[in-house]
Design an enzyme around this catalytic site. Structure first.
Site, short mmCIF file in Angstrom:
data_model
loop_
_atom_site.label_atom_id
_atom_site.label_comp_id
_atom_site.label_asym_id
_atom_site.label_seq_id
_atom_site.Cartn_x
_atom_site.Cartn_y
_atom_site.Cartn_z
N GLY A 136 53.26 8.22 66.71
CA GLY A 136 54.37 7.32 66.37
C GLY A 136 55.70 8.04 66.56
N ASP B 268 56.16 10.79 58.10
CA ASP B 268 55.32 10.86 56.89
C ASP B 268 55.38 12.22 56.20
OD1 ASP B 268 54.59 8.32 57.52
OD2 ASP B 268 52.54 8.79 58.10
#
Ligand code: F6P
Length: 372
Positions: free
Chosen positions: A19, A153
């Site tokens: 991502g 994240d």
């Protein structure tokens, strides 16, 4: 991994995998400028390694020449000028088998061969856990490679932080600030979902900074009874609205996280965490409830100053590592400096939120319900 000077580097490749995260373009720019100082040629591999596996997919070719001109003015831009993908993992490449079925096949030998055929002497691999696991496998097969830790994240071990995380947390916090006024005006419960598959760093940091009333993390299976009690307690004190932050990977006690799909060669896709929490809270508290999914908004936009600088430092450090003869390492932030850690260590264990860390304790001391 020990320093070992191999044959002289003439041409390096950079790729961005997984991502996207704000700061990828800043890394690319730093790599190009730093590599130029060594007289190296630089190419970008399109979409992870797809530029090598399926070059026909790209009208301008699977490898893009990168020069100081092509990286001009990109430091502040989100996304990545060479593209990325979270499909087509060379360790689990979706392949048609002779019996007509599809299976995940290790194609790293093909990749090593192709890199040599393209006269690529070394690689800078920018990515998260998945991309750096691939980088580690390539290093073991003799590819000179240095990893740069990326993920909003922040779940990579051995670096204090990954780039992209600060931008994601800052934006999520801004969204929580905005949601407060509408929640208060309507006396509603707002359930806000943020990314974070297995690690709740974004939820925790944004939730505390944005003064959420409850934060649900993948690390703490939740009991919505305690969140409902918190909402009632607030109402009893005259505070008729509440903000609940939910990491997409949060799960109920004894239950599982919410998965939308799992495709061959790709990670499972999560989704629906906030919706299911909102439905239960509406039912149990009788309060009007809305849910909002911040999702990919957290991955877009301009990197914060912190992320820009970190990305530029990481990019330069990656080239420095190659020039010093290092391979099989990841660039890592260890304030006040940037160090190199073995890729094998960085990818061995995911960095989840330690339940006894000071940030979790701060949340509890501020009266934030963590769903346990
Ligand atoms: O890796 C970061 C991440 O943001 C995860 O938190 C999230 O589950 C995933 O990417 C979603 O990625 P995509 O929708 O691009 O497959």
């Amino acid at each position: 991994m020990a320093k070992k000077r191999g044959p002289k580097i003439r041409r390096i490749a950079i790729n961005t995998g997984g991502g996207d995260a704000p700061g990828l373009n800043a890394v690319i720019r730093a790599v190009v400028h730093s590599a130029y100082n060594h007289g190296w040629e630089i190419v970008g591999i399109r979409d992870g390694y797809n530029g090598i596996f399926t070059p026909e997919q790209f009208p301008d070719g699977g490898l893009v020449p990168l020069t100081r001109e092509t990286v001009r003015g990109i430091t502040h831009l989100g996304g990545t000028i060479i593209g990325t993908t979270n499909r087509g993992n060379p360790l689990k490449y979706p392949t048609l088998m002779p019996d007509g079925t599809m299976a995940e096949v290790d194609r790293t030998d093909d990749l090593v061969r192709a890199l040599a055929e393209h006269s690529i002497d070394a690689v800078v691999a920018v990515g998260g856990d998945g991309s750096l696991t691939i980088a580690n496998a390539l290093a073991k097969k003799g590819v000179r490679i240095v990893g740069v830790p990326k993920t909003i994240d922040n779940d990579l071990s051995r670096t204090v932080v990954t780039f992209g995380f600060d931008t994601a947390v800052s934006f999520a916090t801004e969204c929580l600030d905005r949601l407060h006024s509408t929640a208060e005006a309507h006396r509603r419960v707002m359930v806000v979902e943020v990314m974070g598959r297995y690690a709740g760093w974004i939820a925790l940091n944004a939730g505390i900074s944005g003064t959420a009333d409850a934060i649900l993390l993948p690390e703490i299976p939740y009991d919505l009874g305690s969140v409902a009690a918190k909402i009632r307690q607030r109402a009893g004190a005259g505070r008729n609205f509440a903000i609940v932050v939910v990491a997409e990977g949060a799960k109920p006690k004894g239950g599982a996280h919410a998965v939308i799909e799992k495709r061959l060669g790709a990670l499972e896709r999560l989704g629906g965490a906030a919706e299911r929490v909102a439905a239960v809270l509406a039912e149990t508290t009788g309060r009007e409830t809305r849910h909002v999914v911040l999702g990919h908004l957290l991955r877009g936009g301009t990197p914060t100053t912190f992320d820009r600088l970190l990305s530029l430092r990481f990019g330069s450090a990656a080239v420095r590592a190659l020039a010093e003869g290092r391979s099989g390492v990841m660039v890592a932030l260890d304030p006040p400096t940037v160090r190199y850690v073995p890729l094998a260590q960085a990818t061995k264990r995911m960095k989840t939120v330690p339940l006894d860390c000071d940030t979790v304790r701060t949340a509890r001391e501020l009266g934030i319900c963590l769903g346990d």
